[in-house]
Design an enzyme around this catalytic site. Structure first.
Site, PDB file in Angstrom:
ATOM      1  N   ILE A 128       0.963  -1.342   0.030  1.00 52.77           N
ATOM      2  CA  ILE A 128      -0.036   0.087  -0.030  1.00 52.77           C
ATOM      3  C   ILE A 128       0.802   1.227   0.092  1.00 52.77           C
ATOM      4  O   ILE A 128       0.404   2.213  -0.618  1.00 52.77           O
ATOM      5  CB  ILE A 128      -0.985   0.182   1.151  1.00 52.77           C
ATOM      6  N   SER A 178      11.470   0.397   7.847  1.00 54.67           N
ATOM      7  CA  SER A 178      10.713  -1.089   7.686  1.00 54.67           C
ATOM      8  C   SER A 178      11.860  -1.950   8.350  1.00 54.67           C
ATOM      9  O   SER A 178      13.069  -1.694   7.969  1.00 54.67           O
ATOM     10  CB  SER A 178      10.468  -1.252   6.086  1.00 54.67           C
ATOM     11  N   ARG A 198      12.255  -4.811   7.408  1.00 56.56           N
ATOM     12  CA  ARG A 198      12.541  -5.633   6.360  1.00 56.56           C
ATOM     13  C   ARG A 198      12.749  -5.231   4.946  1.00 56.56           C
ATOM     14  O   ARG A 198      11.928  -4.277   4.729  1.00 56.56           O
ATOM     15  CB  ARG A 198      11.602  -6.995   6.317  1.00 56.56           C
ATOM     16  N   LYS A 231      -5.747   2.972   6.785  1.00 53.84           N
ATOM     17  CA  LYS A 231      -7.156   2.333   7.511  1.00 53.84           C
ATOM     18  C   LYS A 231      -6.747   1.006   7.900  1.00 53.84           C
ATOM     19  O   LYS A 231      -6.094   0.354   6.862  1.00 53.84           O
ATOM     20  CB  LYS A 231      -8.212   2.767   6.608  1.00 53.84           C
ATOM     21  N   ASP A 282     -11.297  -5.939   6.098  1.00 55.62           N
ATOM     22  CA  ASP A 282     -10.321  -4.980   5.519  1.00 55.62           C
ATOM     23  C   ASP A 282     -10.821  -4.233   4.513  1.00 55.62           C
ATOM     24  O   ASP A 282     -10.509  -3.014   4.381  1.00 55.62           O
ATOM     25  CB  ASP A 282      -8.887  -5.511   5.289  1.00 55.62           C
TER      26      ASP A 282
END
Length: 308
Positions: free
Chosen positions: A14, A36, A38, A91, A169
């Site tokens: 996303i 991040s 990873r 979200k 989701d």
């Protein structure tokens, strides 16, 4: 006016598909860093394994966009707010309602902006639909949100875990639109949640809502649809039908059909810039509250195991 220096925390699908292009296209923002634990970052942009490392490095940052799974988002948001950073929440805004309420209090205490984003509300047809429905009698609402989880969330194990929401989701996107366009609040009457035998979150759900006037609102969610995807909201009124298709980008009213290009994430970042400049927050939990009600009140049925 200097751009808002923003760091993206959670450099997954996303973030790469939506947040990075929206930031690049908005002169009110400058991408200052990525975070991040990873994988690699981006060329010519400072990258860190954690928010702790970013803060310790002293990189100048004004805001963070949290694109992590919701189960881990609360602690990161608290840390960012404590550091005086403005926070954009992808979200759903949290794993629980209590977390989001607590974050709103933290933001108020820190003086920083907290933005609980609902990208589907910024689809092109949503505001015209809201205007049309504002003074209409609503007779019936039908929400059909069916898509292929293998296309949109490939290999994302977290989404099947407790707190990952499963089919809610994407379903929460439909609820974010419905709570925006319908003129009266509505609440859950009944729900059936279909959980794969090997998963902790539902792959499908059927729900019935109504408002205080008894208007029936039916919702059908399914993550097993292949081929063309279905993201439709049909509102039947005394003046004809209002139909939002393709997630809200196509609006059909009795006067005709309007189709516009997607501008959801550019709209979100424009809103975030305004909130930051005005030192205000925007934390609407209505869509998440309806999802919580479905988990609280819904019946469970076990369906066949799902393998990604």
């Amino acid at each position: 006016m200097q751009p808002i220096r923003v760091a993206i925390v959670g450099l997954g699908k996303i973030a790469r598909d939506q947040h990075l292009p929206a930031i690049a296209g908005n002169p009110d923002f400058a991408l200052a860093a990525t975070v991040s634990p990873r994988g690699a970052g981006l060329d010519d942009v400072p990258h860190f394994p954690s928010l702790d490392a970013l803060i310790a490095a002293g990189v100048a940052v004004d805001a963070v966009a949290l694109c992590t799974p919701p189960q881990v988002r609360y602690a990161i948001a608290v840390q960012a707010l404590a550091a005086g950073l403005h926070v954009f929440l992808e979200k759903p805004p949290g794993a629980t309602l209590s977390e989001v309420v607590a974050l709103e209090a933290e933001a108020a205490a820190s003086g920083a902006t907290l933005f609980a984003s609902w990208h589907s509300r910024y689809a092109a047809g949503v505001e015209p639909a809201r205007a049309f429905l504002a003074d209409r009698r609503i007779d019936r609402v039908t929400i059909t949100w069916r898509e292929d989880v293998r296309v949109w969330h490939p290999g994302q194990a977290w989404i099947w875990e407790a707190g990952g929401l499963g089919v809610f989701d994407p379903g929460i996107n439909a609820l974010s639109i419905a709570t925006r366009i319908l003129p009266k609040p509505f609440f859950l009457r009944e729900a059936i949640l279909s959980l794969p035998a090997n998963r902790a979150a539902p792959i499908a759900a059927r729900m019935t809502f109504s408002d205080a006037a008894g208007t029936p609102i039916a919702m059908d969610l399914d993550w097993r649809q292949t081929g063309p995807q279905t993201w439709d909201i049909l509102v039947e009124t005394d003046a004809g039908d209002c139909h939002l298709a393709k997630g809200g980008s196509v609006l059909t009213l009795p006067t005709g059909t309007e189709t516009q290009d997607d501008h959801e994430y550019p709209g979100l970042y424009a809103r975030f810039a305004t909130l930051v400049r005005e030192r205000r927050s925007d934390v609407d939990i209505a869509p998440l509250r309806l999802v919580a009600d479905a988990f609280l009140r819904g019946e469970r049925e076990t369906v066949e195991a799902f393998e990604d």
